[in-house]
Motif scaffolding. Sequence first.
Motif: not given
Length: 131
Positions: A1-29
Amino acid sequence: MDFKGIWENIKEKLSPLIEKLREFYEENKMLSYIIAGLVALLILCIILLIVLTGKKKEPEVIPGTVLELTEPLSIPDGPELPKDYTVSRTPKEKWSEEDAQEWFTVPSQKEIDSLSKANDNLINEITGAAP
């Protein structure tokens, strides 16, 4: 199995969610701290609930209620079987004519009518007032 590829795929899909959480934190601490505290409290309550339900309490022994054997247990004798009785047998695939003559009883018309009436009553009871 290609664990590195799977990990990269998960990071790619979670990065927009993490960005939205950071923006929400900055606006509403303050609201972010309240939500994080409630989530932590919920997790703590779930862990506490699991720990408390997992414990088994020993029943309290009331003095004088414990039964003690004064004699060894005795197993009663079972019923005796007839000499020609076999505990297990291989069933026949089909009855012979002699077996049919010995064991099969042809029902009378009165018995057939009685069974038919009982079945009709059962069906009427089940269906009830169904349309």
